[in-house]
Write a protein that holds these residues in place. Structure first.
Motif, PDB file in Angstrom:
ATOM      1  N   GLN A  31      -7.679  -1.107   0.959  1.00  0.00           N
ATOM      2  CA  GLN A  31      -6.271  -1.019   1.341  1.00  0.00           C
ATOM      3  C   GLN A  31      -5.500  -2.335   1.198  1.00  0.00           C
ATOM      4  O   GLN A  31      -4.284  -2.310   1.034  1.00  0.00           O
ATOM      5  CB  GLN A  31      -6.170  -0.524   2.787  1.00  0.00           C
ATOM      6  N   TYR A  43       0.824  -1.207   0.000  1.00  0.00           N
ATOM      7  CA  TYR A  43       0.000   0.000   0.000  1.00  0.00           C
ATOM      8  C   TYR A  43       0.862   1.263   0.000  1.00  0.00           C
ATOM      9  O   TYR A  43       0.505   2.278  -0.599  1.00  0.00           O
ATOM     10  CB  TYR A  43      -0.907  -0.023   1.234  1.00  0.00           C
ATOM     11  N   SER A  66      -2.941   1.331  -4.535  1.00  0.00           N
ATOM     12  CA  SER A  66      -3.482   0.350  -3.611  1.00  0.00           C
ATOM     13  C   SER A  66      -3.490  -1.016  -4.273  1.00  0.00           C
ATOM     14  O   SER A  66      -3.720  -1.127  -5.486  1.00  0.00           O
ATOM     15  CB  SER A  66      -4.913   0.738  -3.220  1.00  0.00           C
TER      16      SER A  66
END
Length: 290
Positions: free
Chosen positions: A204, A104, A110
């Motif tokens: 995420q 991340y 992401s």
């Protein structure tokens, strides 16, 4: 830094090494070169890590994935649900794995944005990826190649782009339990609703918590299957309700039966890779995950 040299399998013709001591970047690396001309042919199933493959030879890598067939100099793949096949006539690669919580901040995107298939390195990093490949090709040792890759990743890192503490804690719990955790109870322990945890995880980590737990549990089961353990024993140890439940998950991730995995996934170079990741990764929650 130091490379751990697994040596060359004389019957397979592979020059293979493992990078060691590469913290704090938060990634692990292996390197392999086809010195015998036998060609690379890997079948890759779901892995609880984001994988970066950087080719530095004069032969591009052919990838068959959910998107189709492409020839690439290197690629990044997130947490895929579907199996893929990677081939190369004479492969020379550095392979990096990072936990999705590190990806991340390291990748600039992401893991959720990586999609179902592989992403071309040049689409992700532009001309910088091409320069890295050239530098790797000019290097004479694995130590030099691993150092270059580590430096490159460190330059990509964005420390302020970190997952929510609750997402990190949730991922740690899933990994530490080898996927055997109830997501409702996990959300409650984190002080979040089931819906909020799911949305933040997908944004995420790249997968919903339930799917992430399914993937981590599957990877634990694969270790047992590739070690030759009885399927029924692996199913029980990995938290499946029965052997049929395990077989369904194996089919989802690999399109094959559990009994077919050793022959398909353990040719010579695959044995080396599996051994390398198996020794280097010990489900280090929040850090590295295989």
């Amino acid at each position: 830094m130091g490379a751990v040299d697994f040596g060359r399998e004389t019957d397979a013709g592979w020059d293979f090494a493992v990078g060691a001591g590469i913290e704090p970047v938060g990634a692990a690396m292996i390197g392999y070169r086809d010195v015998g001309g036998g060609g690379l042919d890997l079948r890759i199933a779901g892995t609880a890590a984001v994988t970066v493959v950087i080719g530095f030879g004069d032969q591009e890598v052919v990838v068959d994935d959910a998107v189709g067939r492409r020839e690439l100099g290197g690629f990044v793949v997130g947490l895929p649900i579907e199996a893929m096949r990677v081939r190369c006539r004479r492969a020379e690669c550095v392979e990096v794995r990072l936990s999705p919580v590190q990806a991340y901040s390291l990748l600039g995107v992401s893991p959720a944005d990586l999609g179902r298939g592989v992403v071309d390195l040049e689409d992700l990093w532009g001309s910088r990826a091409l320069r890295l490949r050239e530098q790797l090709a000019d290097s004479r040792t694995w130590d030099e190649r691993f150092a270059l890759t580590k430096t490159f990743l460190a330059q990509c890192e964005r420390p302020l782009r970190t997952p929510d503490p609750e997402v990190l804690a949730g991922w740690n719990r899933i990994v530490a339990s080898r996927g055997q955790v109830r997501i409702g109870e996990l959300a409650e322990s984190l002080g979040w609703s089931y819906k909020r945890l799911g949305a933040r995880f997908e944004a995420q980590i790249g997968l919903a918590p339930k799917r992430a737990a399914m993937l981590v549990r599957f990877r634990h089961a694969v270790d047992g299957l590739l070690a030759g353990r009885p399927i029924a024993d692996v199913a029980v140890d990995s938290g499946y309700t029965d052997q049929a439940h395990l077989s369904r998950d194996v089919s989802i991730f690999t399109d094959h039966t559990p009994g077919a995995l050793p022959e398909l996934y353990l040719p010579a170079i695959s044995r080396q890779r599996h051994r390398a990741w198996g020794e280097f990764f010990q489900y280090r929650a929040g850090s590295l995950s295989r």
